[in-house]
Design a protein around this motif. Structure first.
Motif, PDB file in Angstrom:
ATOM      1  N   ILE A   1       0.851  -1.192   0.000  1.00 19.27           N
ATOM      2  CA  ILE A   1       0.000   0.000   0.000  1.00 19.27           C
ATOM      3  C   ILE A   1       0.886   1.241   0.000  1.00 19.27           C
ATOM      4  O   ILE A   1       1.843   1.335   0.786  1.00 19.27           O
ATOM      5  CB  ILE A   1      -0.950   0.016   1.215  1.00 19.27           C
ATOM      6  CG1 ILE A   1      -2.002  -1.090   1.070  1.00 19.27           C
ATOM      7  CG2 ILE A   1      -1.627   1.378   1.362  1.00 19.27           C
ATOM      8  CD1 ILE A   1      -2.924  -1.240   2.256  1.00 19.27           C
ATOM      9  N   SER A   2       0.558   2.185  -0.870  1.00 22.05           N
ATOM     10  CA  SER A   2       1.296   3.438  -0.939  1.00 22.05           C
ATOM     11  C   SER A   2       0.331   4.603  -0.735  1.00 22.05           C
ATOM     12  O   SER A   2      -0.728   4.663  -1.366  1.00 22.05           O
ATOM     13  CB  SER A   2       2.001   3.564  -2.300  1.00 22.05           C
ATOM     14  OG  SER A   2       2.931   4.614  -2.304  1.00 22.05           O
ATOM     15  N   LEU A   3       0.707   5.516   0.147  1.00 20.88           N
ATOM     16  CA  LEU A   3      -0.167   6.627   0.529  1.00 20.88           C
ATOM     17  C   LEU A   3       0.184   7.893  -0.255  1.00 20.88           C
ATOM     18  O   LEU A   3       1.340   8.323  -0.268  1.00 20.88           O
ATOM     19  CB  LEU A   3      -0.032   6.905   2.022  1.00 20.88           C
ATOM     20  CG  LEU A   3      -0.307   5.739   2.968  1.00 20.88           C
ATOM     21  CD1 LEU A   3      -0.050   6.153   4.405  1.00 20.88           C
ATOM     22  CD2 LEU A   3      -1.729   5.226   2.796  1.00 20.88           C
ATOM     23  N   HIS A   4      -0.840   8.492  -0.874  1.00 25.96           N
ATOM     24  CA  HIS A   4      -0.646   9.715  -1.664  1.00 25.96           C
ATOM     25  C   HIS A   4      -1.836  10.650  -1.513  1.00 25.96           C
ATOM     26  O   HIS A   4      -2.286  11.262  -2.473  1.00 25.96           O
ATOM     27  CB  HIS A   4      -0.428   9.358  -3.138  1.00 25.96           C
ATOM     28  CG  HIS A   4       0.751   8.476  -3.345  1.00 25.96           C
ATOM     29  ND1 HIS A   4       2.049   8.940  -3.334  1.00 25.96           N
ATOM     30  CD2 HIS A   4       0.838   7.127  -3.520  1.00 25.96           C
ATOM     31  CE1 HIS A   4       2.877   7.933  -3.502  1.00 25.96           C
ATOM     32  NE2 HIS A   4       2.171   6.826  -3.615  1.00 25.96           N
ATOM     33  N   CYS A   5      -2.334  10.758  -0.287  1.00 25.81           N
ATOM     34  CA  CYS A   5      -3.529  11.559  -0.016  1.00 25.81           C
ATOM     35  C   CYS A   5      -3.249  12.548   1.107  1.00 25.81           C
ATOM     36  O   CYS A   5      -2.291  12.375   1.865  1.00 25.81           O
ATOM     37  CB  CYS A   5      -4.698  10.648   0.369  1.00 25.81           C
ATOM     38  SG  CYS A   5      -4.348   9.581   1.790  1.00 25.81           S
ATOM     39  N   PRO A   6      -4.058  13.592   1.231  1.00 28.08           N
ATOM     40  CA  PRO A   6      -3.886  14.527   2.342  1.00 28.08           C
ATOM     41  C   PRO A   6      -4.390  13.919   3.640  1.00 28.08           C
ATOM     42  O   PRO A   6      -5.203  12.991   3.630  1.00 28.08           O
ATOM     43  CB  PRO A   6      -4.742  15.724   1.920  1.00 28.08           C
ATOM     44  CG  PRO A   6      -5.788  15.132   1.031  1.00 28.08           C
ATOM     45  CD  PRO A   6      -5.124  14.004   0.299  1.00 28.08           C
ATOM     46  N   PRO A   7      -3.915  14.424   4.780  1.00 26.88           N
ATOM     47  CA  PRO A   7      -4.377  13.898   6.073  1.00 26.88           C
ATOM     48  C   PRO A   7      -5.762  14.397   6.420  1.00 26.88           C
ATOM     49  O   PRO A   7      -6.226  15.415   5.902  1.00 26.88           O
ATOM     50  CB  PRO A   7      -3.333  14.439   7.063  1.00 26.88           C
ATOM     51  CG  PRO A   7      -2.860  15.703   6.422  1.00 26.88           C
ATOM     52  CD  PRO A   7      -2.894  15.471   4.945  1.00 26.88           C
ATOM     53  N   GLY A   8      -6.437  13.650   7.293  1.00 24.42           N
ATOM     54  CA  GLY A   8      -7.738  14.058   7.805  1.00 24.42           C
ATOM     55  C   GLY A   8      -7.625  14.464   9.263  1.00 24.42           C
ATOM     56  O   GLY A   8      -6.536  14.774   9.758  1.00 24.42           O
ATOM     57  N   LYS A   9      -8.752  14.431   9.949  1.00 23.54           N
ATOM     58  CA  LYS A   9      -8.758  14.829  11.356  1.00 23.54           C
ATOM     59  C   LYS A   9      -8.140  13.765  12.253  1.00 23.54           C
ATOM     60  O   LYS A   9      -7.719  14.058  13.371  1.00 23.54           O
ATOM     61  CB  LYS A   9     -10.194  15.126  11.800  1.00 23.54           C
ATOM     62  CG  LYS A   9     -10.792  16.351  11.117  1.00 23.54           C
ATOM     63  CD  LYS A   9     -12.199  16.633  11.619  1.00 23.54           C
ATOM     64  CE  LYS A   9     -12.780  17.867  10.944  1.00 23.54           C
ATOM     65  NZ  LYS A   9     -14.166  18.171  11.408  1.00 23.54           N
ATOM     66  N   LYS A  10      -8.108  12.517  11.768  1.00 21.39           N
ATOM     67  CA  LYS A  10      -7.465  11.451  12.527  1.00 21.39           C
ATOM     68  C   LYS A  10      -6.681  10.574  11.561  1.00 21.39           C
ATOM     69  O   LYS A  10      -6.901  10.620  10.346  1.00 21.39           O
ATOM     70  CB  LYS A  10      -8.502  10.620  13.293  1.00 21.39           C
ATOM     71  CG  LYS A  10      -9.474   9.847  12.432  1.00 21.39           C
ATOM     72  CD  LYS A  10     -10.493   9.135  13.310  1.00 21.39           C
ATOM     73  CE  LYS A  10     -11.405   8.214  12.506  1.00 21.39           C
ATOM     74  NZ  LYS A  10     -10.706   7.045  11.936  1.00 21.39           N
ATOM     75  N   PRO A  11      -5.740   9.771  12.069  1.00 20.37           N
ATOM     76  CA  PRO A  11      -4.921   8.961  11.176  1.00 20.37           C
ATOM     77  C   PRO A  11      -5.755   8.009  10.312  1.00 20.37           C
ATOM     78  O   PRO A  11      -6.699   7.380  10.800  1.00 20.37           O
ATOM     79  CB  PRO A  11      -4.021   8.181  12.136  1.00 20.37           C
ATOM     80  CG  PRO A  11      -3.950   9.027  13.362  1.00 20.37           C
ATOM     81  CD  PRO A  11      -5.307   9.663  13.477  1.00 20.37           C
TER      82      PRO A  11
END
Length: 309
Positions: free
Chosen positions: A206-216
């Motif tokens: 899994i590779s992460l390429h998104c902005p963060p939200g209010k929680k992990p």
């Protein structure tokens, strides 16, 4: 003598340390370029000393909060040499009439290539092997071949799409989650959009390429739904990952490798997760290539010139 059009603060560490020919464009247009902290990320106190006298700010990843922005009556534009804006208080900037612009796409290829490199590292334990060999240990960890494996991409914009094409090119299948779907990507053999829970449960990597939200995004619950032995790469934001939950997942074997290029502060404080032997760290080098720096610098300078006119 031609009157100076104002001062421009430049803080990205690669630029303030090494300089860049693109900054000469600002000088040629009558601006005074300031780089008071070569190779170092400024803190709030340092920004308050210099930025209030500036009309433009070519900014790095340092936090830029309301207190700093409110102290800068001359500031017209903040130009990021990257795509992320979450280090800037955007609401305060808008209220104060300060334009905030980025350089989307400028470092996409560099970040995508680093993500692929970290995926290979995780699948073949390259950094793990190097560490133990240098300690005099002949310690081998059985790896996995990527051909036929499924890569999950969370956030499939410019960077995610580039990574997807490269991954498919070496024989992987790609599952992607994004709020917005690209029609051309949907036609790509080996690629498919799906729901977030399917990406989490159906991927070997899994590779992460998104902005963060209010929680992990990757908390204990999300990690528990993944395939055992998954490799996770984060070149997006540190806040996407719950450190305690990731540490537990590494200890249990649920996650084989966690590779990251991003941190809550730079340089990071090494907690139990970041010190773990199954964690691979790089010092925010995703966009730190000759080509990415060139594209991002020129675009950031052009954004300043366009904003001020």
């Amino acid at each position: 003598m031609e009157k100076q059009r104002g001062k421009v603060l430049v803080t990205p560490r690669s630029l303030s340390r090494d300089g860049h020919p693109g900054l000469q464009l600002l000088v040629d247009e009558g601006f005074e370029v300031l780089m008071p902290w070569p190779g170092k990320q400024p803190n709030e106190g340092q920004l308050l000393e210099v930025l209030p006298a500036c009309v433009a700010y070519l900014a790095g990843v340092e936090p830029i909060g309301e207190r700093v922005l409110a102290a800068c009556p001359e500031l017209k534009v903040i130009s990021r040499n990257g795509v992320g804006m979450d280090n800037v208080d955007l609401a305060a900037a808008e209220r104060l009439g300060i334009k905030v612009v980025g350089t989307p796409g400028a470092n996409s290829q560099g970040v995508a290539e680093l993500a692929l490199a970290l995926l290979f590292d995780g699948m073949r334990a390259v950094s793990y092997s190097d560490l133990h060999m240098k300690e005099g240990q002949w310690s081998r960890r059985k790896g996995f071949e990527v051909t036929g494996k499924t890569l999950g991409i969370i956030g499939c914009g410019n960077i995610g799409q580039r990574l997807a094409r490269m991954a498919i090119g070496v024989g992987m299948r790609v599952l992607a989650y994004d709020v917005y779907k690209d029609a051309n990507m949907e036609k790509t053999p080996g690629f498919s959009y799906t729901e977030l829970n399917h990406v989490l449960s159906g991927s070997d990597m899994i590779s992460l390429h998104c902005p963060p939200g209010k929680k992990p995004l990757l908390d204990a619950q999300a990690l528990s739904t993944m395939r055992k032995g998954v490799v996770i790469v984060n070149t997006a934001r540190d806040a996407l990952v719950d450190h305690a939950a990731m540490l537990e997942a590494l200890e249990s074997g649920q996650v084989t490798t966690y590779a990251t290029d991003v941190y809550d502060k730079e340089p990071p404080e090494l907690d139990a997760l970041l010190k773990h032997e199954k964690v691979v760290m790089t010092p925010h080098i995703g966009g730190f290539t000759e080509e990415s720096v060139e594209r991002a610098t020129i675009a950031a300078v052009q954004n300043i010139l366009q904003a001020i006119g």
